[in-house]
Scaffold this active site. Structure first.
Site, mmCIF file in Angstrom:
data_model
loop_
_atom_site.group_PDB
_atom_site.id
_atom_site.type_symbol
_atom_site.label_atom_id
_atom_site.label_comp_id
_atom_site.label_asym_id
_atom_site.label_seq_id
_atom_site.Cartn_x
_atom_site.Cartn_y
_atom_site.Cartn_z
ATOM 1 C CG HIS A 1 -1.872 -14.895 -6.734
ATOM 2 N ND1 HIS A 1 -0.728 -15.423 -7.398
ATOM 3 C CD2 HIS A 1 -1.325 -14.740 -5.393
ATOM 4 C CE1 HIS A 1 0.318 -15.334 -6.641
ATOM 5 N NE2 HIS A 1 -0.011 -14.921 -5.486
ATOM 6 C CB SER B 1 5.544 -24.830 -3.941
ATOM 7 O OG SER B 1 6.001 -23.619 -3.650
ATOM 8 C CE LYS C 1 4.268 -21.110 -2.590
ATOM 9 N NZ LYS C 1 4.717 -19.794 -1.771
ATOM 10 C CD1 TRP D 1 -0.885 -10.773 -5.484
ATOM 11 C CD2 TRP D 1 0.724 -10.189 -4.038
ATOM 12 N NE1 TRP D 1 0.178 -11.986 -5.508
ATOM 13 C CE2 TRP D 1 0.946 -11.622 -4.679
ATOM 14 C CE3 TRP D 1 1.519 -9.733 -3.258
ATOM 15 C CZ2 TRP D 1 2.256 -12.226 -4.288
ATOM 16 C CZ3 TRP D 1 2.777 -10.211 -2.893
ATOM 17 C CH2 TRP D 1 3.247 -11.439 -3.419
#
Length: 288
Positions: A101, A131, A45, A78
């Site tokens: 991430h 978010s 986010k 990813w």
């Protein structure tokens, strides 16, 4: 459903199990980076989708097909998620564009060996929280946020997917070798997208004419990106993400936390932030 039912605990952080099978986590650990790979690294986010729009357009010289023919999770995949090991990334021509991430300490051995280019995107954590609060509520593979006060506690304690925002950001800021890392914030993209695109292109050693930079910046305005079905997650089935409840690409602004957090919650957040970041010398646009 609970964390135990929906998440896998991997290297001390929660990962949504449906997206992170044991097979793909092993694939990630064994992944071989190339020196000319481009890695977008973010805490969730923080502007990942935005960067997955900007980078392909830069590398293609502004060709709109670069963001119109593949969904963002395949065009800049990813590495830790399930699709990575079936996309034949080893056969993709260089430079490959990839996303993670993960925190710096979770990178596989080959990352430190070849040192690919990394664009690390940060965002005001209060907006990240805001978010995430809406995002967790529309997905079926994440634990529902529940009461805002409880989700805030979990967020500040790192009891959310990919762990603590503070630990994640500090891990990348403390990377041993920073010459191949570009640090940029969501807020910088909002304030001057054209300048941000130009700086990213320079970092990626991609020479672009001024009109191409302007074209890319226009294309990547939030209102325009929101219309791209390959980027707005409209292709995701409703049983995984209910966008009738809240759009994935929701507002694309800075400061929405002011509409979300109570005054007491914001003050508590600030106190935790100051304590957690007291030894960080890097100056963020939102610094208190």
């Amino acid at each position: 459903m609970t964390e135990a039912e929906l998440y896998t605990l991997y290297k001390g952080v929660y990962l949504p199990t449906v997206l992170h099978t044991a097979e793909n986590l092993k694939y990630y650990e064994d992944f071989t980076f190339r020196p000319d790979d481009i890695l977008i690294a973010t805490y969730p986010k923080s502007g990942t989708t935005w960067m997955q729009e900007i980078v392909p357009l830069i590398m293609s010289g502004g060709d709109p097909a670069s963001v119109e023919t593949l969904p963002n999770w395949d065009r800049v995949p990813w590495l830790e998620e399930n699709r990575a090991h079936i996309l034949n990334l080893e056969e993709r021509p260089s430079p490959r564009m990839l996303t993670t991430h993960y925190s710096f300490g979770m990178m596989p051995p080959s990352f430190s060996e070849v040192k690919p280019k990394v664009i690390y995107v940060t965002r005001n954590p209060k907006d990240v929280f805001t978010s995430a609060f809406h995002y967790y509520d529309i997905t079926t593979f994440l634990v529902k946020p529940g009461l805002q006060s409880e989700f805030l506690r979990k967020f500040l304690d790192g009891e959310v997917i990919f762990g603590s925002w503070f630990d994640h950001v500090k891990s990348w800021l403390n990377a041993e070798d920073k010459k191949n890392i570009m640090y940029i914030s969501y807020e910088e993209l909002i304030m001057d997208l054209k300048d941000s695109v130009a700086r990213i292109a320079k970092f990626l050693e991609k020479s672009l004419e001024a009109e191409v930079v302007e074209k890319i910046a226009e294309r990547c305005l939030f209102k325009n990106m929101k219309q791209n079905k390959m980027s707005n997650y409209s292709l995701v089935p409703a049983e995984f993400m209910d966008q009738a409840k809240s759009e994935f690409l929701r507002k694309g602004i800075a400061g929405d936390w002011k509409n979300q957090l109570t005054e007491a919650e914001a003050e508590h957040f600030d106190a935790v932030y100051k304590d957690q970041m007291k030894d960080v010398t890097y100056k963020f646009i939102w610094d208190y």
